[in-house]
Motif scaffolding. Structure first.
Motif, mmCIF file in Angstrom:
data_model
loop_
_atom_site.group_PDB
_atom_site.id
_atom_site.type_symbol
_atom_site.label_atom_id
_atom_site.label_comp_id
_atom_site.label_asym_id
_atom_site.label_seq_id
_atom_site.Cartn_x
_atom_site.Cartn_y
_atom_site.Cartn_z
ATOM 1 N N TRP A 29 0.921 -1.284 0.124
ATOM 2 C CA TRP A 29 -0.030 0.121 0.188
ATOM 3 C C TRP A 29 0.860 1.124 -0.001
ATOM 4 C CZ3 TRP A 29 -0.852 4.244 3.514
ATOM 5 C CH2 TRP A 29 -1.944 4.981 3.250
ATOM 6 N N LEU A 30 1.990 1.568 0.879
ATOM 7 C CA LEU A 30 2.788 2.312 0.758
ATOM 8 C C LEU A 30 3.389 2.428 -0.427
ATOM 9 C CD1 LEU A 30 4.413 1.725 4.307
ATOM 10 C CD2 LEU A 30 2.828 3.737 3.569
ATOM 11 N N ASP A 32 2.451 2.397 -3.366
ATOM 12 C CA ASP A 32 1.402 3.020 -4.395
ATOM 13 C C ASP A 32 0.970 4.342 -3.643
ATOM 14 O OD1 ASP A 32 1.722 0.701 -5.977
ATOM 15 O OD2 ASP A 32 -0.335 -0.145 -5.118
ATOM 16 N N HIS A 33 1.385 4.885 -2.706
ATOM 17 C CA HIS A 33 1.045 6.099 -2.214
ATOM 18 C C HIS A 33 2.211 7.012 -2.136
ATOM 19 C CE1 HIS A 33 -0.984 9.078 0.444
ATOM 20 N NE2 HIS A 33 -1.843 8.391 0.749
ATOM 21 N N GLN A 35 2.623 10.004 -0.999
ATOM 22 C CA GLN A 35 3.363 10.542 0.035
ATOM 23 C C GLN A 35 3.993 9.821 0.985
ATOM 24 O OE1 GLN A 35 -0.181 11.918 -0.641
ATOM 25 N NE2 GLN A 35 1.437 13.438 -1.936
ATOM 26 N N GLY A 36 4.138 8.383 0.802
ATOM 27 C CA GLY A 36 4.757 7.422 1.525
ATOM 28 C C GLY A 36 6.208 7.679 1.576
ATOM 29 N N HIS A 40 7.656 5.477 6.963
ATOM 30 C CA HIS A 40 6.278 4.912 7.205
ATOM 31 C C HIS A 40 6.531 3.394 6.954
ATOM 32 C CE1 HIS A 40 4.614 8.972 5.900
ATOM 33 N NE2 HIS A 40 3.972 8.683 7.014
ATOM 34 N N GLY A 69 -5.347 4.090 5.333
ATOM 35 C CA GLY A 69 -4.331 4.839 6.043
ATOM 36 C C GLY A 69 -3.348 4.104 6.876
ATOM 37 N N LEU A 97 -0.675 9.088 7.484
ATOM 38 C CA LEU A 97 -0.595 8.859 5.965
ATOM 39 C C LEU A 97 -1.943 8.329 5.427
ATOM 40 C CD1 LEU A 97 1.136 9.262 3.400
ATOM 41 C CD2 LEU A 97 1.700 6.613 3.591
ATOM 42 N N ASP A 99 -5.821 8.255 2.881
ATOM 43 C CA ASP A 99 -6.215 8.487 1.491
ATOM 44 C C ASP A 99 -7.512 9.675 1.653
ATOM 45 O OD1 ASP A 99 -5.027 6.331 0.327
ATOM 46 O OD2 ASP A 99 -6.996 4.902 0.602
#
Length: 354
Positions: A29-30, A32-33, A35-36, A40, A69, A97, A99
């Motif tokens: 998940w991180l 693809d995020h 702002q990761g 994190h 999140g 962090l 969505d």
């Protein structure tokens, strides 16, 4: 193994970053995020817990069949500085962090509730989304520095302002040997410990560096500069999503005259390109300091970093910034301490800074 987060809305839970399946799911998940950050990652939480003996509490918000999140937290205890819940412990980033803003607020509230149960009077969030009401924002203390890497050495030199470029060119003629890998851990720690002692701050436990190298595997390494066989500058870097993060770096007293730090960071730019990186995150520095000026000299534009704290009404949050005037005497005294003594006492103090 997961533990329910009592009295919080359904969908919030505490994950176990030591669980391989959990770790892989969160890391995906991180990845693809946008702002990761490496701070994190569950791997960071695991390394901090093992290296500094401070407990990790990794909050996850679930939405439907997916993560919405995360908020990695470290329960920091120090006999000198008190207790705090920090995101991310021993990182310069982290924070909430999520969505969307509603999920971010839920995670922040969960952290505050958790702090109450753990008897931590302060929660510190280093970056991340706005946590909502009740939090104080500090956007004046720290600056971040990052820019894209150039295509090759020559283009990289041209990207550096003229005066600093001349320093880098001089460093390249100083008979310095540069080696990258993970075998120089002992040399790196010795150089880094001397560097931070000279700055008047205690060094982190050696185990923290070892655990970060172990947790990140191929996504971390050490680049060391030697002069006539002696290590004079060294940096431990993280690599994630095409970005290199030179994180713990420094030089001995001899490094200054040899311009070893200039050679080190220029070599790291080349090394990062060879690893497929396209961006160089020079990390944070305190506004108005020599470290911030050094990074500006390299052509990095400062970006304001927003940190958030929360503490009960009438209770002052803990202060661990060495630039705080109340620590000026201790900083001067520490910089004059024999290195063996600083290395003996420093880890005991620093593991409580978070």
């Amino acid at each position: 193994m997961n533990a329910p987060l009592l009295a919080r809305p359904i969908g919030l839970r505490i994950a176990d970053p030591g669980d391989a399946i959990e770790r892989a799911r969160i890391s995906a998940w991180l990845q693809d995020h946008p702002q990761g950050t490496p701070f994190h990652l569950p791997e960071w939480s695991v390394a901090v817990a093992r290296g500094c003996r401070q407990k990790s509490h990794y909050l996850v918000a679930e939405r439907g069949n997916g993560i919405g999140g995360v908020l990695p937290l470290t329960e920091v205890h120090s006999p000198l500085f008190g207790r705090a819940l920090v995101s991310a412990g021993f990182g310069v980033g982290g924070g909430v962090l999520a969505d969307d803003a509603a999920t971010a607020a839920e995670l922040a509230e969960a952290a505050w509730a958790l702090a109450g149960r753990l008897s931590c009077p302060t929660v510190e969030l280093r970056g991340g989304a706005l946590p909502g009401e009740g939090w104080q924002m500090d956007d004046t203390t720290y600056l971040g520095f990052a820019r894209d890497l150039a295509a090759d050495d020559e283009a990289e030199l041209l990207a550096i302002p003229r005066k600093q470029r001349a320093e880098v060119r001089r460093s390249l003629g100083n008979d310095l040997e540069i080696v990258a890998g993970s075998a120089d851990a002992a040399a790196h720690y010795a150089v880094y410990a001397e560097s931070v002692r000279n700055l008047g701050t205690p060094v982190f436990p050696r185990a923290l560096f070892a655990e970060v190298l172990r947790a990140f595997g191929d996504a971390a390494d050490i680049l060391t500069v030697r002069h006539r066989g002696v290590a004079v500058a060294s940096v431990l870097s993280l690599y994630w999503k095409g970005i290199v993060y030179p994180y713990w770096g420094g030089g001995t007293a001899a490094a200054r005259g040899l311009r070893a730090n200039d050679a080190m960071y220029f070599a790291l730019m080349r090394h990062a390109r060879e690893r497929g990186c396209t961006r160089f995150d020079f990390g944070r520095s305190k506004a108005g300091t020599g470290a911030a000026a050094f990074k500006k000299n390299w052509g990095f534009e400062p970006e304001i970093l927003r940190y958030f704290t929360r503490s009960p009404e009438g209770v002052a949050p803990r202060k661990v910034n060495p630039l705080d005037p109340k620590y000026s005497l201790q900083v001067r005294a520490w910089s004059r301490m024999p290195l063996w003594a600083a290395n003996r006492l420093g880890p005991w103090i620093a593991r409580g800074l978070g």
